[in-house]
Design an enzyme around this catalytic site. Structure first.
Site, PDB file in Angstrom:
ATOM      1  N   GLU A 184      14.204 -47.546 -28.846  1.00 29.14           N
ATOM      2  CA  GLU A 184      14.669 -48.924 -28.978  1.00 29.14           C
ATOM      3  C   GLU A 184      14.512 -49.607 -27.633  1.00 29.14           C
ATOM      4  O   GLU A 184      14.743 -48.994 -26.595  1.00 29.14           O
ATOM      5  CB  GLU A 184      16.144 -48.990 -29.356  1.00 29.14           C
ATOM      6  N   TYR A 224       4.888 -49.731 -23.368  1.00 33.69           N
ATOM      7  CA  TYR A 224       4.835 -48.948 -24.607  1.00 33.69           C
ATOM      8  C   TYR A 224       3.615 -49.328 -25.454  1.00 33.69           C
ATOM      9  O   TYR A 224       2.980 -48.467 -26.059  1.00 33.69           O
ATOM     10  CB  TYR A 224       6.120 -49.148 -25.420  1.00 33.69           C
TER      11      TYR A 224
HETATM   12  C1  LIG Z   1       9.524 -50.621 -17.640  1.00 37.67           C
HETATM   13  C2  LIG Z   1       9.290 -49.914 -16.277  1.00 37.67           C
HETATM   14  C3  LIG Z   1       9.700 -48.457 -16.403  1.00 37.67           C
HETATM   15  C4  LIG Z   1       7.781 -49.997 -15.947  1.00 37.67           C
HETATM   16  O1  LIG Z   1       7.557 -49.227 -14.775  1.00 37.67           O
HETATM   17  P1  LIG Z   1       6.343 -49.517 -13.779  1.00 37.67           P
HETATM   18  O2  LIG Z   1       6.197 -48.317 -12.899  1.00 37.67           O
HETATM   19  O3  LIG Z   1       6.507 -50.821 -13.125  1.00 37.67           O
HETATM   20  O4  LIG Z   1       5.121 -49.581 -14.814  1.00 37.67           O
HETATM   21  P2  LIG Z   1       3.569 -49.444 -14.471  1.00 37.67           P
HETATM   22  O5  LIG Z   1       3.298 -49.896 -13.067  1.00 37.67           O
HETATM   23  O6  LIG Z   1       3.107 -48.078 -14.843  1.00 37.67           O
HETATM   24  O7  LIG Z   1       2.966 -50.518 -15.482  1.00 37.67           O
HETATM   25  C5  LIG Z   1       2.405 -50.126 -16.709  1.00 37.67           C
HETATM   26  C6  LIG Z   1       2.118 -51.349 -17.543  1.00 37.67           C
HETATM   27  O8  LIG Z   1       3.338 -51.902 -18.035  1.00 37.67           O
HETATM   28  C7  LIG Z   1       3.224 -53.320 -18.084  1.00 37.67           C
HETATM   29  N1  LIG Z   1       4.170 -53.928 -17.161  1.00 37.67           N
HETATM   30  C8  LIG Z   1       4.907 -53.302 -16.216  1.00 37.67           C
HETATM   31  N2  LIG Z   1       5.713 -54.206 -15.593  1.00 37.67           N
HETATM   32  C9  LIG Z   1       5.457 -55.397 -16.162  1.00 37.67           C
HETATM   33  C10 LIG Z   1       5.982 -56.696 -15.981  1.00 37.67           C
HETATM   34  N3  LIG Z   1       6.920 -56.944 -15.048  1.00 37.67           N
HETATM   35  N4  LIG Z   1       5.522 -57.692 -16.775  1.00 37.67           N
HETATM   36  C11 LIG Z   1       4.575 -57.452 -17.719  1.00 37.67           C
HETATM   37  N5  LIG Z   1       4.036 -56.228 -17.943  1.00 37.67           N
HETATM   38  C12 LIG Z   1       4.473 -55.225 -17.175  1.00 37.67           C
HETATM   39  C13 LIG Z   1       1.803 -53.645 -17.672  1.00 37.67           C
HETATM   40  O9  LIG Z   1       1.020 -53.656 -18.848  1.00 37.67           O
HETATM   41  C14 LIG Z   1       1.471 -52.477 -16.803  1.00 37.67           C
HETATM   42  O10 LIG Z   1       0.107 -52.233 -16.699  1.00 37.67           O
HETATM   43  P3  LIG Z   1      -0.745 -52.967 -15.526  1.00 37.67           P
HETATM   44  O11 LIG Z   1       0.023 -52.774 -14.239  1.00 37.67           O
HETATM   45  O12 LIG Z   1      -2.031 -52.221 -15.571  1.00 37.67           O
HETATM   46  O13 LIG Z   1      -0.816 -54.389 -15.920  1.00 37.67           O
HETATM   47  C15 LIG Z   1      10.071 -50.619 -15.128  1.00 37.67           C
HETATM   48  O14 LIG Z   1       9.796 -52.007 -15.172  1.00 37.67           O
HETATM   49  C16 LIG Z   1      11.580 -50.397 -15.173  1.00 37.67           C
HETATM   50  O15 LIG Z   1      12.094 -49.415 -14.667  1.00 37.67           O
HETATM   51  N6  LIG Z   1      12.303 -51.362 -15.781  1.00 37.67           N
HETATM   52  C17 LIG Z   1      13.776 -51.276 -15.838  1.00 37.67           C
HETATM   53  C18 LIG Z   1      14.226 -50.194 -16.774  1.00 37.67           C
HETATM   54  C19 LIG Z   1      13.782 -50.457 -18.213  1.00 37.67           C
HETATM   55  O16 LIG Z   1      13.879 -51.564 -18.711  1.00 37.67           O
HETATM   56  N7  LIG Z   1      13.302 -49.384 -18.884  1.00 37.67           N
HETATM   57  C20 LIG Z   1      12.869 -49.450 -20.268  1.00 37.67           C
HETATM   58  C21 LIG Z   1      13.994 -49.157 -21.170  1.00 37.67           C
HETATM   59  S1  LIG Z   1      13.495 -49.137 -22.890  1.00 37.67           S
END
Ligand SMILES: CC(C)(COP(=O)(O)OP(=O)(O)OC[C@H]1O[C@@H](n2cnc3c(N)ncnc32)[C@H](O)[C@@H]1OP(=O)(O)O)[C@@H](O)C(=O)NCCC(=O)NCCS
Length: 150
Positions: free
Chosen positions: A106, A118
């Site tokens: 979720e 995702y």
């Molecule tokens: C979601 C999260 C884990 C992503 O981690 P991250 O290390 O920044 O992700 P990545 O660098 O591997 O990015 C992978 C892809 O996700 C997407 N993405 C990541 N951050 C994004 C943003 N701020 N806006 C839009 N797309 C985003 C992009 O498609 C990205 O690919 P790209 O960099 O080639 O464009 C991070 O933002 C986080 O910890 N968020 C807070 C916790 C959370 O909400 N977790 C999910 C709970 S369900």
């Protein structure tokens, strides 16, 4: 940037809880992580380390052949560097090796970063839980990723 991914152990609970406080409005406590890592036999968690420091984690509960992803988090200072992709990719790869062939989770409807991450792994929206999150009554999207039939 060299990130090492390994299985989480109970000693990681405090650091994972600290990371959660930076990443979520309703973080899990150290005790919750301790339970996950030492008592919950269905739980499987990975941590990502840079220069020996935990900067991210991802985990799931295995329910027969389903992986219910509980959380994924990356330290705010290390985002958009591919760590989320690395952690989720490893979580899926290693859980498939443990017999999991479909994954679900979720996610808050407003969490564009996570939804996009995702989506890149083939997750699709399968439903909505209205007002699911008690802190702000935000909707949850239910995502599923169906793997290969075995
Ligand atoms: C979601 C999260 C884990 C992503 O981690 P991250 O290390 O920044 O992700 P990545 O660098 O591997 O990015 C992978 C892809 O996700 C997407 N993405 C990541 N951050 C994004 C943003 N701020 N806006 C839009 N797309 C985003 C992009 O498609 C990205 O690919 P790209 O960099 O080639 O464009 C991070 O933002 C986080 O910890 N968020 C807070 C916790 C959370 O909400 N977790 C999910 C709970 S369900």
């Amino acid at each position: 940037m060299n990130c090492i991914v390994r299985k989480a152990v109970p000693e990681d609970a405090e650091t994972m809880a600290e990371l959660d406080r930076l990443c979520f409005t309703v973080p899990w406590t150290r005790q919750a992580f301790e339970h996950e890592l030492s008592a919950n036999e269905a739980a499987f968690y990975l941590v990502g380390l840079i220069e020996g420091e935990i900067v991210g984690y991802a985990g799931l509960w295995q329910i027969v052949d389903e992986g219910h992803i509980t959380n994924i988090a990356v330290h705010p200072a290390y985002r958009r560097k591919g760590l989320g992709k690395l952690l989720l990719g490893e979580l899926i790869r290693l859980s498939e090796a443990r017999g999991i062939n479909k994954h679900t989770l979720e996610v808050r409807a407003s969490n564009e970063a996570a939804i996009e991450l995702y989506r890149k792994f083939g997750f699709k929206i399968a439903g909505i839980r209205k007002g699911y999150y008690p802190d702000n009554f935000e909707d949850a999207l239910i995502l599923w990723r169906m793997g290969e039939e075995r």
